[in-house]
Enzyme design. Structure first.
Site, PDB file in Angstrom:
ATOM      1  N   ASP A 215       0.895  -1.153   0.000  1.00  0.00           N
ATOM      2  CA  ASP A 215       0.000   0.000   0.000  1.00  0.00           C
ATOM      3  C   ASP A 215       0.932   1.201   0.000  1.00  0.00           C
ATOM      4  O   ASP A 215       1.477   1.575   1.040  1.00  0.00           O
ATOM      5  CB  ASP A 215      -0.873  -0.007   1.270  1.00  0.00           C
ATOM      6  CG  ASP A 215      -1.945   1.057   1.184  1.00  0.00           C
ATOM      7  OD1 ASP A 215      -1.707   2.055   0.487  1.00  0.00           O
ATOM      8  OD2 ASP A 215      -2.995   0.892   1.808  1.00  0.00           O
ATOM      9  N   HIS A 216       1.126   1.775  -1.189  1.00  0.00           N
ATOM     10  CA  HIS A 216       2.189   2.792  -1.286  1.00  0.00           C
ATOM     11  C   HIS A 216       1.879   4.021  -0.434  1.00  0.00           C
ATOM     12  O   HIS A 216       2.763   4.791  -0.100  1.00  0.00           O
ATOM     13  CB  HIS A 216       2.464   3.170  -2.742  1.00  0.00           C
ATOM     14  CG  HIS A 216       1.350   3.930  -3.383  1.00  0.00           C
ATOM     15  ND1 HIS A 216       0.288   3.316  -3.963  1.00  0.00           N
ATOM     16  CD2 HIS A 216       1.120   5.257  -3.478  1.00  0.00           C
ATOM     17  CE1 HIS A 216      -0.542   4.226  -4.420  1.00  0.00           C
ATOM     18  NE2 HIS A 216      -0.066   5.411  -4.139  1.00  0.00           N
ATOM     19  N   HIS A 278      -6.045   2.394   1.574  1.00  0.00           N
ATOM     20  CA  HIS A 278      -5.419   3.629   2.049  1.00  0.00           C
ATOM     21  C   HIS A 278      -6.130   4.236   3.264  1.00  0.00           C
ATOM     22  O   HIS A 278      -5.505   4.592   4.253  1.00  0.00           O
ATOM     23  CB  HIS A 278      -5.396   4.684   0.944  1.00  0.00           C
ATOM     24  CG  HIS A 278      -4.865   4.185  -0.359  1.00  0.00           C
ATOM     25  ND1 HIS A 278      -3.811   3.302  -0.448  1.00  0.00           N
ATOM     26  CD2 HIS A 278      -5.228   4.446  -1.630  1.00  0.00           C
ATOM     27  CE1 HIS A 278      -3.556   3.069  -1.726  1.00  0.00           C
ATOM     28  NE2 HIS A 278      -4.407   3.747  -2.449  1.00  0.00           N
TER      29      HIS A 278
HETATM   30  P1  NDP Z   1      -2.182  -2.743 -16.861  1.00  0.00           P
HETATM   31  O1  NDP Z   1      -3.631  -2.830 -17.125  1.00  0.00           O
HETATM   32  O2  NDP Z   1      -1.393  -1.679 -17.552  1.00  0.00           O
HETATM   33  O3  NDP Z   1      -1.595  -4.196 -17.135  1.00  0.00           O
HETATM   34  C1  NDP Z   1      -0.231  -4.536 -16.946  1.00  0.00           C
HETATM   35  C2  NDP Z   1       0.178  -5.599 -17.931  1.00  0.00           C
HETATM   36  O4  NDP Z   1      -0.481  -6.800 -17.626  1.00  0.00           O
HETATM   37  C3  NDP Z   1      -0.210  -5.312 -19.349  1.00  0.00           C
HETATM   38  O5  NDP Z   1       0.732  -4.482 -19.973  1.00  0.00           O
HETATM   39  C4  NDP Z   1      -0.266  -6.693 -19.967  1.00  0.00           C
HETATM   40  O6  NDP Z   1       1.023  -7.023 -20.440  1.00  0.00           O
HETATM   41  C5  NDP Z   1      -0.580  -7.589 -18.794  1.00  0.00           C
HETATM   42  N1  NDP Z   1      -1.954  -8.093 -18.902  1.00  0.00           N
HETATM   43  C6  NDP Z   1      -3.085  -7.370 -19.043  1.00  0.00           C
HETATM   44  N2  NDP Z   1      -4.157  -8.182 -19.110  1.00  0.00           N
HETATM   45  C7  NDP Z   1      -3.689  -9.435 -19.012  1.00  0.00           C
HETATM   46  C8  NDP Z   1      -4.287 -10.719 -19.024  1.00  0.00           C
HETATM   47  N3  NDP Z   1      -5.600 -10.867 -19.122  1.00  0.00           N
HETATM   48  N4  NDP Z   1      -3.494 -11.791 -18.918  1.00  0.00           N
HETATM   49  C9  NDP Z   1      -2.164 -11.655 -18.780  1.00  0.00           C
HETATM   50  N5  NDP Z   1      -1.534 -10.468 -18.768  1.00  0.00           N
HETATM   51  C10 NDP Z   1      -2.283  -9.382 -18.879  1.00  0.00           C
HETATM   52  O7  NDP Z   1      -2.011  -2.619 -15.285  1.00  0.00           O
HETATM   53  P2  NDP Z   1      -1.239  -1.517 -14.455  1.00  0.00           P
HETATM   54  O8  NDP Z   1       0.186  -1.510 -14.853  1.00  0.00           O
HETATM   55  O9  NDP Z   1      -1.998  -0.249 -14.481  1.00  0.00           O
HETATM   56  O10 NDP Z   1      -1.408  -2.072 -12.959  1.00  0.00           O
HETATM   57  C11 NDP Z   1      -0.817  -3.278 -12.523  1.00  0.00           C
HETATM   58  C12 NDP Z   1      -1.344  -3.609 -11.145  1.00  0.00           C
HETATM   59  O11 NDP Z   1      -1.001  -2.562 -10.252  1.00  0.00           O
HETATM   60  C13 NDP Z   1      -2.863  -3.725 -11.094  1.00  0.00           C
HETATM   61  O12 NDP Z   1      -3.188  -4.728 -10.209  1.00  0.00           O
HETATM   62  C14 NDP Z   1      -3.326  -2.401 -10.520  1.00  0.00           C
HETATM   63  O13 NDP Z   1      -4.511  -2.544  -9.769  1.00  0.00           O
HETATM   64  C15 NDP Z   1      -2.167  -2.045  -9.603  1.00  0.00           C
HETATM   65  N6  NDP Z   1      -1.997  -0.608  -9.444  1.00  0.00           N
HETATM   66  C16 NDP Z   1      -1.772   0.194 -10.531  1.00  0.00           C
HETATM   67  C17 NDP Z   1      -1.571   1.545 -10.364  1.00  0.00           C
HETATM   68  C18 NDP Z   1      -1.277   2.429 -11.534  1.00  0.00           C
HETATM   69  O14 NDP Z   1      -1.022   3.627 -11.304  1.00  0.00           O
HETATM   70  N7  NDP Z   1      -1.295   1.936 -12.762  1.00  0.00           N
HETATM   71  C19 NDP Z   1      -1.589   2.167  -9.016  1.00  0.00           C
HETATM   72  C20 NDP Z   1      -1.804   1.228  -7.938  1.00  0.00           C
HETATM   73  C21 NDP Z   1      -2.000  -0.103  -8.169  1.00  0.00           C
HETATM   74  P3  NDP Z   1       1.282  -8.069 -21.638  1.00  0.00           P
HETATM   75  O15 NDP Z   1       0.117  -7.984 -22.563  1.00  0.00           O
HETATM   76  O16 NDP Z   1       2.554  -7.630 -22.242  1.00  0.00           O
HETATM   77  O17 NDP Z   1       1.386  -9.397 -20.967  1.00  0.00           O
END
Ligand code: NDP
Length: 520
Positions: A215-216, A278
């Protein structure tokens, strides 16, 4: 370094020098973090938003400030097929976007970046990743110590943790492994049942000391300061209770809307997105008893006691304890912004709340009868995170005849964002012949007289993961206690017959719905 990388780095340096000389930042003062062992950080979901906006910029900033171990390697993983060089280019773009590109240190940082394309559903793919990690350990001298950061959609956490485990990567000090840690981003489940199932799945292969539930918010300097403020000063603790405090307001408002995360947010809503993590942490830090030592499990034990003392809501009188809202069209910073229901990816009849205000009570000796008003919302007037302690008024006013009945009570505000400061409001006499009161404030700015490096929240959590320090991470029992409190509320809000009436619309750019009933 291969030739492609060398050429690419030279090209990038030229571009930066020519077009944006201001982007070359001087290296800051060293963070002086001691005891970090060599390690590999494996980011699962490395093509996503979190990696580009937070993780890699934070790692690079740590690198610039000597916050990474001498030997380290960062391995991006994803289904997308990328070469090492393509991944480096992508990360370089992310650093430029984050205004962090320091060309003199980029080449050596880039040399520690690599990419492996992985099919998360196929065990053989994870086994080849394990093989690859062993080779990278040799190359970068990282001693088999690994952090697996799950930066993926939450629905994949459990399965992926199990696949990583089945590939033998969760085992510590075996088969070429050193220590092994897994980092899970919020949300931790959708309710009590799914949180328990998620944990059960992860714990099949990882022990509690290996699991880092981020939890950042907890890593923000000002949040950590709450405990120091309360327990390193003798003068506040005696008045930090029901005798002197009338109520506590905890607010975390955002001006941003749902942005590109409608798919997630439609399923989550504000309670899962902000309260379960949070806001509950801010509540715990405000309310906990002093742990006997500033030590990970003792602090976490005290927090769990707070969560366990939360008084369950009387479901039949929910409207007296919670107000839900959804943003409509309005103005933010002079620009017209759409209603939630008009955002891309949002159902035009969506009943997902983007705002909630709750009145909660903590049933223990210290806090009996003191309301904690918890508020969070999107598209509100200001981005603000604050804990405000409202003290009781004076028991008797000797100034009644000259000044009337009202003397404003003292208020102590712990500003978390954007104003990182502590403000105490109190009454003084206006200068002059007549007795006339005025409210004044005593302000402490968090950065006052401090000139050293400042750690961003993600930088702090990454350092703690590398150090194996779990103080700022959720323990599973804390998560379950919070869900035990929130699950009946969320479930009633989502299934009751008067769901539509419960949802109050508010103008974007305002402070939430006007009708906040008895919750103030
Ligand atoms: P994204 O939606 O950008 O997904 C990250 C990567 O996951 C994608 O680039 C894709 O990479 C892979 N992905 C997406 N869908 C699938 C699938 N169905 N199966 C396998 N791989 C998949 O997520 P975020 O980077 O925004 O967030 C990541 C985590 O961090 C989440 O759980 C989010 O809740 C949490 N989070 C995010 C924040 C933010 O600011 N973004 C803030 C706080 C928490 P590829 O297709 O190359 O495999």
């Amino acid at each position: 370094m291969d030739n492609d990388t060398k050429n690419e780095n030279i090209r990038m340096e030229e571009i930066i020098k020519a077009s944006a000389p201001h982007l070359e930042l001087p290296a800051k003062e060293s963070l002086g973090v001691k005891g970090i062992e060599p390690c590999t950080i494996v980011i699962m979901g490395a093509t996503g938003d979190l990696t580009a906006r937070k993780l890699v910029p934070s790692l690079f900033n740590l690198y610039l400030n000597d916050g990474l171990p001498n030997s380290f390697s960062i391995v991006g993983c994803g289904r997308t097929k990328l070469s090492d060089q393509q991944f480096r280019n992508k990360m370089k773009d992310a650093l430029v976007a984050a205004r962090l590109m320091n060309h003199s240190k980029w080449p050596s940082f880039a040399a520690a970046l690599s990419y492996r394309s992985v099919d998360y559903m196929d065990l053989t793919s994870l086994i080849s990743l394990a093989e690859s990690l062993r080779e990278l350990d040799q190359k970068h001298n990282t001693k088999g110590n690994r952090i697996f950061y799950l930066a993926l959609p939450p629905s994949l956490y459990k399965q992926l943790a199990q696949m990583v485990g089945q590939a033998g990567l969760g085992k510590e000090r075996e088969n070429g492994n050193g220590w092994s840690r897994i980092v899970v981003e919020k949300p931790f489940g959708r309710d009590l049942k799914t949180a328990v199932a998620l944990n059960y799945g992860i714990q099949e292969y990882f022990k509690e000391h290996q699991i880092f539930r981020i939890d950042h918010y907890l890593a923000k300097e000002t949040v950590q300061n709450i405990l120091i403020f309360r327990f390193a000063n003798a003068i506040f603790e005696p008045i930090w209770n029901r005798r002197y405090i009338d109520h506590v307001n905890i607010t975390a408002s955002e001006t941003l809307g749902v942005e590109h995360r409608a798919g997630y947010y439609e399923q989550a809503g504000v309670i899962r997105d902000m309260f379960q993590n949070h806001i509950m942490q801010l509540l715990a830090l405000t309310a906990i008893e002093a742990p006997s030592q500033f030590e990970t499990n003792r602090v976490r034990d005290e927090k769990v006691k707070v969560f366990r003392s939360l008084r369950p809501f009387p479901i039949e009188k929910l409207h007296e304890y919670i107000v839900l809202g959804q943003y409509g069209q309005g103005e933010i910073d002079g620009e017209t912004v759409s209603a939630y229901r008009d955002e891309p990816g949002v159902n035009s009849h969506s009943l997902t709340p983007t705002f909630a205000r709750m009145k909660v009570f903590i049933d223990n000796w210290r806090w009996q009868g003191v309301p904690f008003i918890l508020t969070s919302g999107k598209r509100m007037a200001k981005k603000l995170t604050e804990i405000a302690i409202q003290f009781k008024g004076v028991p008797h006013s000797m100034f009644r005849q000259t000044l009337g009945e009202t003397i404003e009570a003292n208020r102590l505000a712990l500003g978390i964002y954007p104003d990182e400061k502590i403000t105490l409001t109190f009454q003084t006499k206006n200068p002059g012949a007549q007795v006339c009161l005025r409210s004044v404030t005593m302000d402490f700015s968090y950065h006052q007289k401090y000139t050293g490096p400042i750690l961003d929240a993600y930088e702090k959590v990454l350092i703690d993961c590398m150090l194996g320090d779990q103080m700022l991470f959720w323990r599973q029992d804390g998560i379950e206690q919070c869900w035990s409190f929130l699950t009946p509320i969320v479930s009633e809000c989502e299934t009751c017959g008067n769901r539509e009436e419960m949802l109050h619309f508010y103008k974007s750019g305002s402070w939430g719905p006007r009708d906040i009933g008895r919750i103030r």
